[in-house]
Design an enzyme around this catalytic site. Structure first.
Site, mmCIF file in Angstrom:
data_model
loop_
_atom_site.group_PDB
_atom_site.id
_atom_site.type_symbol
_atom_site.label_atom_id
_atom_site.label_comp_id
_atom_site.label_asym_id
_atom_site.label_seq_id
_atom_site.Cartn_x
_atom_site.Cartn_y
_atom_site.Cartn_z
ATOM 1 N N ASP A 48 -20.087 48.212 -42.356
ATOM 2 C CA ASP A 48 -20.296 49.639 -42.626
ATOM 3 C C ASP A 48 -19.725 50.493 -41.499
ATOM 4 O O ASP A 48 -19.737 51.728 -41.584
ATOM 5 C CB ASP A 48 -21.764 49.961 -42.919
ATOM 6 C CG ASP A 48 -22.696 49.590 -41.778
ATOM 7 O OD1 ASP A 48 -22.229 49.026 -40.779
ATOM 8 O OD2 ASP A 48 -23.910 49.873 -41.897
ATOM 9 N N SER A 49 -19.140 49.847 -40.465
ATOM 10 C CA SER A 49 -18.350 50.583 -39.476
ATOM 11 C C SER A 49 -17.201 51.317 -40.175
ATOM 12 O O SER A 49 -16.618 52.246 -39.612
ATOM 13 C CB SER A 49 -17.791 49.640 -38.403
ATOM 14 O OG SER A 49 -17.020 48.622 -38.998
ATOM 15 N N ASP A 87 -21.516 44.394 -45.733
ATOM 16 C CA ASP A 87 -22.707 44.975 -45.109
ATOM 17 C C ASP A 87 -23.517 45.721 -46.157
ATOM 18 O O ASP A 87 -22.965 46.580 -46.868
ATOM 19 C CB ASP A 87 -22.282 46.026 -44.067
ATOM 20 C CG ASP A 87 -22.329 45.496 -42.655
ATOM 21 O OD1 ASP A 87 -22.813 44.373 -42.435
ATOM 22 O OD2 ASP A 87 -21.846 46.227 -41.762
ATOM 23 N N LYS A 117 -24.609 41.142 -45.526
ATOM 24 C CA LYS A 117 -25.119 41.141 -44.150
ATOM 25 C C LYS A 117 -26.166 42.237 -44.028
ATOM 26 O O LYS A 117 -25.980 43.333 -44.556
ATOM 27 C CB LYS A 117 -23.984 41.383 -43.151
ATOM 28 C CG LYS A 117 -24.484 41.515 -41.700
ATOM 29 C CD LYS A 117 -23.390 41.359 -40.679
ATOM 30 C CE LYS A 117 -22.569 42.593 -40.407
ATOM 31 N NZ LYS A 117 -23.347 43.750 -39.892
ATOM 32 N N GLU A 119 -28.975 44.110 -41.128
ATOM 33 C CA GLU A 119 -29.358 44.272 -39.730
ATOM 34 C C GLU A 119 -30.862 44.056 -39.592
ATOM 35 O O GLU A 119 -31.635 44.575 -40.388
ATOM 36 C CB GLU A 119 -28.978 45.675 -39.231
ATOM 37 C CG GLU A 119 -27.474 45.899 -39.203
ATOM 38 C CD GLU A 119 -27.072 47.248 -38.618
ATOM 39 O OE1 GLU A 119 -27.941 48.003 -38.134
ATOM 40 O OE2 GLU A 119 -25.866 47.544 -38.646
ATOM 41 N N GLU A 186 -24.648 41.244 -31.475
ATOM 42 C CA GLU A 186 -23.802 42.353 -31.010
ATOM 43 C C GLU A 186 -24.310 42.924 -29.689
ATOM 44 O O GLU A 186 -25.490 43.291 -29.558
ATOM 45 C CB GLU A 186 -23.741 43.474 -32.072
ATOM 46 C CG GLU A 186 -22.846 44.626 -31.607
ATOM 47 C CD GLU A 186 -22.434 45.596 -32.706
ATOM 48 O OE1 GLU A 186 -22.767 45.368 -33.883
ATOM 49 O OE2 GLU A 186 -21.756 46.588 -32.368
HETATM 50 O O1 KIV Z 1 -20.024 47.224 -39.331
HETATM 51 C C1 KIV Z 1 -19.408 46.362 -38.687
HETATM 52 O O2 KIV Z 1 -18.177 46.398 -38.559
HETATM 53 C C2 KIV Z 1 -20.181 45.293 -38.068
HETATM 54 C C3 KIV Z 1 -19.508 44.437 -37.044
HETATM 55 C C4 KIV Z 1 -19.176 45.219 -35.851
HETATM 56 C C5 KIV Z 1 -20.299 43.221 -36.715
HETATM 57 O O3 KIV Z 1 -21.328 45.141 -38.363
#
Ligand code: KIV
Length: 262
Positions: A48-49, A87, A117, A119, A186
């Protein structure tokens, strides 16, 4: 090294057991997926970055499930053999295990990806168990968890105090026992990441963690040098921002001079 066989959760577990490193990289669309896989990325993480690197938000919080599905489906279309992880965005899984299940089903059915994924550590373990028992491959993410930035107030290193370290070790154990298939660590101290890697059976994926992690992940735009600035733990291996802007400047000068098309 180009991948020639489909990567699965089992491939990644075997690599850990054989002490072989795995390469993860974020991807946001079919082009970045194809380039990353051609260059050796075995796992494509649709992080989600992308809210920050592609959509212009100042955090990951505004990213929606629909946006994640849209980008993940494009990544799936661009990959051949890589394992694709999506994510779950902020607000799409924290309320309950059932909410996480509904969001995961949408992601898996509508994008065609392989895993989700989420968190969180100990407090998300029951949700991870609920998903894993229903056949969903879950990657857990602990340490710096960007969706909690408003709670912590920064993207700084986690696990600096003894109590935070003890909590992160408990988190790693809890998500492993709950059935996560891999664990992203992270921005935590290298010794802590090394200790977690040797204590859990599932592959650890470091970002700002330790070279001893079983895998490493970076954000695509940071790695190739498209981002305006990188976190301290993410060195750029190229200056693609400059390569792109030079190409556009030269073309633009040709257009202004009436020399394009030639
Ligand atoms: O959102 C993302 O890109 C991530 C990675 C930095 C692990 O969660």
């Amino acid at each position: 090294m180009t991948i020639t066989k489909p990567v699965t959760a089992a491939t990644l577990l075997r690599a850990k057991q054989r002490d072989e490193k795995s390469v993860w990289l974020t991807a946001t669309d079919a082009t970045s997926a194809a380039i990353a896989e051609m260059a050796g990325a075995e796992v494509l993480l649709v992080g989600d970055s992308l809210g920050m690197v592609s959509l212009g938000y100042d955090s990951t919080l505004p990213v929606t499930l629909d946006q994640m599905i849209h980008h993940t489906a494009a990544v799936v279309r661009g990959r051949k053999f890589a394992w694709v992880v999506c994510d779950l965005p902020f607000g799409s899984y924290q309320r309950s295990a059932e909410q996480a299940f509904d969001s995961s089903v949408r992601v898996l059915q509508e994008s065609g990806c392989d895993a989700v994924k989420i968190e969180g550590g100990e407090h998300m373990a029951e949700t991870i168990r609920f998903l894993a028992e229903r056949g969903i491959a879950v990657v857990a993410h602990i340490g710096l968890t960007p969706q909690s930035v408003k709670k912590f107030g920064s993207y700084g290193k986690r696990g600096k105090s003894e109590s935070e370290q003890a909590q992160l070790i408990a988190d790693a154990r809890a998500v492993t026992e709950a059935g996560a298939v891999a664990l992203v660590l992270e921005n935590i101290p290298a010794e802590l990441a090394t200790a977690i890697t040797s204590h859990v059976e599932i592959p650890t994926v470091g970002i700002g963690a330790s070279a001893e992690c079983d895998a490493q992940v970076l954000v695509f735009n940071d790695l190739v040098g498209i981002s305006e600035s990188n976190p301290p733990f993410a060195p750029a291996y190229a200056d693609v921002r400059k390569v792109m802007s030079d190409a556009i400047s030269r073309w633009s000068a040709d257009v202004k001079a009436g020399q394009f098309p030639k």
